[in-house]
Scaffold this active site. Structure first.
Site, short mmCIF file in Angstrom:
data_model
loop_
_atom_site.label_atom_id
_atom_site.label_comp_id
_atom_site.label_asym_id
_atom_site.label_seq_id
_atom_site.Cartn_x
_atom_site.Cartn_y
_atom_site.Cartn_z
N TYR A 252 0.86 -1.18 0.00
CA TYR A 252 0.00 0.00 0.00
C TYR A 252 0.89 1.23 0.00
O TYR A 252 2.07 1.15 0.34
CB TYR A 252 -1.00 0.00 1.17
CG TYR A 252 -0.43 -0.24 2.55
CD1 TYR A 252 0.01 0.81 3.34
CD2 TYR A 252 -0.34 -1.53 3.06
CE1 TYR A 252 0.51 0.59 4.61
CE2 TYR A 252 0.16 -1.77 4.34
CZ TYR A 252 0.58 -0.71 5.10
OH TYR A 252 1.10 -0.92 6.36
N HIS A 298 6.13 -0.31 1.25
CA HIS A 298 5.73 0.60 0.18
C HIS A 298 6.62 0.45 -1.06
O HIS A 298 7.77 0.06 -0.95
CB HIS A 298 5.80 2.05 0.66
CG HIS A 298 5.18 2.23 2.01
ND1 HIS A 298 3.89 1.86 2.26
CD2 HIS A 298 5.67 2.72 3.17
CE1 HIS A 298 3.61 2.12 3.54
NE2 HIS A 298 4.68 2.64 4.10
#
Ligand code: C5P
Length: 323
Positions: A252, A298
């Protein structure tokens, strides 16, 4: 009185009519140029009053393929129902057992339930500074420049006290999740970035019972902040940033990246500070020696490339700092 022959009357009438027609065409075109800019045939009004406007989709195909002006940014009771895809994805990020519908009901009986930032328009020029936590801010003397913006958006624990010269002292918005929350003053909007239902429950608890003290780590049972300035990022917005801007790199998007894309939607001009490594290639914070960001869930490298593409496309300015 001079009497003109009939033929002359016809000439004069034709001349007057064509002059009137030409004048009409001229004025109509002037109004178009005046209203729509110097191109004459541009069919849209300028989206803001700044020199260049983030939301101007006419000047970058790359940008307009990704930018969705209709994505819900912040949760409210009228837009809180999640579509199945978003709901499944969001619930799997940091899964927990809460009941989303119940929590949403509760949260909007406590915090403002309104639509924010629907005030874009051709007479607004809102400038924003997005301030990341990179060590490259140290020694930059960016403080006054940062404070000059209408919105100063800070992220997680990045302090201003003690670092005013380099990072400024104004904070209009701070994006946090329970594990990164700190006390705020009354001029700052607490913008919760919810990765799970428990994060919204924590927000409720922090302003009421104060009984949630643990998520996957210890979290503050309460925080100082103006209850009437609380906002919650919409899970659909998080998914949109993941799909359209991070192009599904990592699990994410990072908080900094989400904050930057959020700024593209609420600001007309976006200046970025405190993003990226120091000139020596270090990824530490300006306020501690924690190495952050590079090894994480990430898509850091891809996010950085996207941020640099935004710069190339004239959508943001990046202030790189000195160290
Ligand atoms: O470390 P933290 O997540 O609190 O930092 C907030 C944001 O600031 C990051 O998501 C990242 O975008 C940016 N940052 C950075 N370089 C660093 C530290 C933070 O770009 N060294």
């Amino acid at each position: 009185m001079v009497v003109l022959p009939l033929r002359h009357h016809c000439y004069i009438t034709a001349l007057l009519s064509s002059t009137t027609l030409l004048l009409l065409l001229y004025f109509q075109n002037s109004v178009l140029v005046f209203t729509y800019g110097s191109y004459g045939f541009v069919s849209e009004r300028s989206p803001c009053a700044c020199h260049t406007c983030v939301a101007d989709r006419g000047n970058s195909n790359w940008f307009s393929e990704r930018y969705d002006p209709n994505v819900p940014l912040l949760l409210n009771s009228t837009n809180s129902v999640l579509n199945a895809n978003v709901s499944r994805w969001w619930n799997e990020l940091q899964s927990d057992a809460g009941n989303y519908a119940e929590v949403v009901d509760q949260v909007f009986s406590l915090f403002p339930d309104k639509e924010h930032y629907s005030d874009t328009g051709s007479d607004r020029c809102r400038t924003c500074a997005v301030v990341g936590n990179s060590g490259n801010l140290l020694g930059s003397n960016y403080g006054p420049l940062i404070d000059f913006h209408d919105f100063v958006i800070r992220i997680n624990k990045g302090p201003s006290k003690g670092y005013e010269k380099d990072v400024g002292s104004k904070t209009t918005h701070r994006i946090v999740y329970p594990e990164s929350a700190i006390d705020l003053d009354n001029s700052t909007h607490l913008v919760l970035l919810p990765f799970k239902i428990l994060d919204i429950q924590w927000l409720i608890s922090a302003f009421t019972t104060k009984n949630i003290t643990q998520t996957y780590v210890q979290v503050p049972s309460t925080i100082k902040a103006d209850k009437d300035k609380v906002m919650i990022l919409h899970p659909e917005f998080i998914r949109y940033v993941y799909d359209n801007w991070a192009e599904r790199h990592g699990r994410y998007p990072s908080t900094g990246f989400l904050t930057l894309i959020f700024a593209l939607h609420i600001c007309d001009e976006v200046n970025v500070f405190g993003f990226g490594a120091t000139s020596g290639g270090k990824w530490h914070h300006y306020f501690d020696k924690t190495l952050s960001y590079e090894n994480s869930v990430h898509g850091g490298t891809f996010e950085n490339e996207t941020i640099h593409r935004l710069l190339q496309e004239n959508k943001i300015l990046i202030h790189k700092g000195w160290t």
